[in-house]
Design a protein around this motif. Structure first.
Motif, PDB file in Angstrom:
ATOM      1  N   ILE A   1       0.692  -1.288  -0.131  1.00  0.00           N
ATOM      2  CA  ILE A   1      -0.015  -0.019   0.070  1.00  0.00           C
ATOM      3  C   ILE A   1       0.896   1.343  -0.067  1.00  0.00           C
ATOM      4  N   LYS A   2       1.956   1.060   0.858  1.00  0.00           N
ATOM      5  CA  LYS A   2       2.813   2.347   0.954  1.00  0.00           C
ATOM      6  C   LYS A   2       3.572   2.712  -0.553  1.00  0.00           C
ATOM      7  N   GLU A   3       3.972   1.593  -1.083  1.00  0.00           N
ATOM      8  CA  GLU A   3       4.386   1.655  -2.268  1.00  0.00           C
ATOM      9  C   GLU A   3       3.379   2.064  -3.586  1.00  0.00           C
ATOM     10  N   LEU A   4       2.397   1.887  -3.460  1.00  0.00           N
ATOM     11  CA  LEU A   4       1.097   2.081  -4.151  1.00  0.00           C
ATOM     12  C   LEU A   4       0.909   3.443  -4.187  1.00  0.00           C
ATOM     13  N   LYS A   5       0.793   3.995  -2.773  1.00  0.00           N
ATOM     14  CA  LYS A   5       0.677   5.492  -2.699  1.00  0.00           C
ATOM     15  C   LYS A   5       1.489   6.496  -3.198  1.00  0.00           C
ATOM     16  N   ILE A   6       2.807   6.070  -2.962  1.00  0.00           N
ATOM     17  CA  ILE A   6       4.042   6.805  -3.700  1.00  0.00           C
ATOM     18  C   ILE A   6       3.813   6.874  -5.212  1.00  0.00           C
ATOM     19  N   LYS A   7       3.591   5.696  -5.940  1.00  0.00           N
ATOM     20  CA  LYS A   7       3.444   5.366  -7.294  1.00  0.00           C
ATOM     21  C   LYS A   7       2.252   6.559  -7.709  1.00  0.00           C
ATOM     22  N   ILE A   8       1.173   6.513  -7.039  1.00  0.00           N
ATOM     23  CA  ILE A   8      -0.076   7.231  -7.459  1.00  0.00           C
ATOM     24  C   ILE A   8       0.176   8.727  -7.177  1.00  0.00           C
ATOM     25  N   GLN A   9       0.992   8.988  -6.073  1.00  0.00           N
ATOM     26  CA  GLN A   9       1.220  10.508  -5.664  1.00  0.00           C
ATOM     27  C   GLN A   9       2.370  10.855  -6.996  1.00  0.00           C
ATOM     28  N   SER A  10       3.309  10.333  -7.276  1.00  0.00           N
ATOM     29  CA  SER A  10       4.198  10.746  -8.174  1.00  0.00           C
ATOM     30  C   SER A  10       3.627  11.198  -9.535  1.00  0.00           C
TER      31      SER A  10
END
Lengths: 191, 191
Positions: free
Chosen positions: B17-26
Motif C-alpha cells: 500500500i505504501k509503495e502504491l501510494k507513492i506511485k499514485i502520488q508521483s
C-alpha cells in the motif's frame, strides 16, 4: 495492460484455464500425472503445497476440519484446477484437505514453473491477473453465501452461480458446502 | 517475474500500500479527496464502484445486509485501502455497504487510472500480483474464520492475525464480524 471486466466468473475462469493448459503443454512444463482412487487424498492439512493440479477426470472435494466435522469448501471437476491455495500462495502448511470423490486423473505443474511461466511475459501476467481477480470475486461470493442465514437463499445463490455443481457432486457434500443437513437440501430441492 | 512468498499478509499488504501510494502520488493520479462524517456512507449496496480509496484518517466498516441484519465483513483504518471490491473487479453492482465508523479522510484513485498504472510496467504488475495473492490468502483465512464453530476459536484466530482490529474498532462491530453477540465477545475477552 488494462484489465477486462469479469462479467461471468465461471466462463472467464474456464477460458483462462484452457489458455493456461495450452501454454503449459507447449512448454512441456508438466511435472507429473497423478491418479487417485475414490476417497484417496491429494494433500492433507498440515502439508506444504508444491503443485497446481489440472483435473482431467473425476471430482475432488476440498474440506477443512472443524471440531471433528468435515466442512466442504470447494470442489473441482474436469477442466478445472485445484490446489491447496492457502499454502500454494503463502508457503505455509495448508489448512485444507483435498480428497477424491470419484476416481481422478490430474496433471500437475510445479509452483516455481507456474510462477516463472506467469511472469515470463506481459500476456501471461495479464492472464494471471485475470485469474486472481476472478478468484477474489468468487471468494467474495462464497463469503456472502456463508453469511446468508436462510438455507433456501444459500441454495438459490449457489444454484444460480454454479448449476454444474448439482450435476457433478453428491448431495451430502453439497449439503456440507451449503452448511445444511442433507435432509434440508433434499427438502429445498423438492420444493 | 517470480512471486515472493507471502509470509505475513498484513505486513506485505502495508508495504504494498505504501509503495502504491507513492506511485499514485508521483504520477498525480488522485481523482479526489473525500471527507466522511461518522455514520456517513462511502457507497451503498446496489451501486457501481469506480474508486479505490486510501484511508488517511478514520475507520470504515464494510457490511452486507442479511434478513435485515447488518453483518460486518471488513474494516479499514489509516494506511489501509478500501473499495467495494466485488463491484470494482466485476463492474457489477456491489453487495457491500461502506460506512464511516469515525470521521474519515480518504483519497481516491479511479479504477481506470489504477488499472492503467498497474499495467504500465513489469514492476507494477508484480506489485499488483502480490496484492491479489495476499488478498486471496486473507479471504481464505476469513472463510476458515467463519466456518470455525467455536466462538473462542474464532476470536483467537482473528486476535492472532489482526490484533490492531481490537484497538481500532468498537466492540459491537467486532462482535458482528466474529458472528457472536457483544456479550459473548466481552465474556471471551475477560476469560
Amino acid at each position: 495492460m488494462g484489465i477486462r471486466a469479469i462479467t461471468n466468473n465461471r466462463n472467464v475462469t474456464m477460458d483462462v484455464i484452457k489458455e493456461l493448459k495450452i501454454k503449459i503443454q507447449s512448454q512441456n512444463l508438466w511435472a507429473k500425472e497423478v491418479s487417485l482412487k475414490r476417497n484417496e487424498y491429494l494433500i492433507r492439512a498440515g502439508s506444504i503445497e508444491r503443485y497446481l493440479y489440472f483435473v482431467e477426470e473425476g471430482t475432488i472435494r476440498a474440506f477443512i476440519e472443524d471440531e471433528g466435522e468435515e466442512q466442504a469448501i470447494r470442489f473441482a471437476y474436469p477442466n478445472s484446477i485445484i490446489t491447496a491455495l492457502d499454502s500454494f500462495f503463502s508457503g505455509k502448511p495448508t489448512r485444507f484437505n483435498l480428497q477424491a470423490i470419484k476416481q481422478c486423473k490430474l496433471r500437475a505443474v510445479e509452483k516455481e514453473a507456474f510462477n516463472n511461466l506467469m511472469g515470463s511475459n506481459e500476456e501471461n501476467s495479464k492472464l494471471f491477473l485475470q485469474m486472481l481477480q476472478a478468484l477474489v470475486v468468487q471468494q467474495m461470493d462464497r463469503e456472502i453465501d456463508i453469511l446468508t442465514s436462510l438455507p433456501t437463499e444459500r441454495y438459490k445463490r449457489v444454484l444460480e452461480r454454479s448449476p454444474h455443481l448439482f450435476q457433478e457432486i453428491p448431495n451430502k457434500h453439497i449439503a456440507s458446502y451449503l452448511r445444511m443437513t442433507p435432509e434440508t437440501l433434499s427438502r429445498i430441492k423438492k420444493s
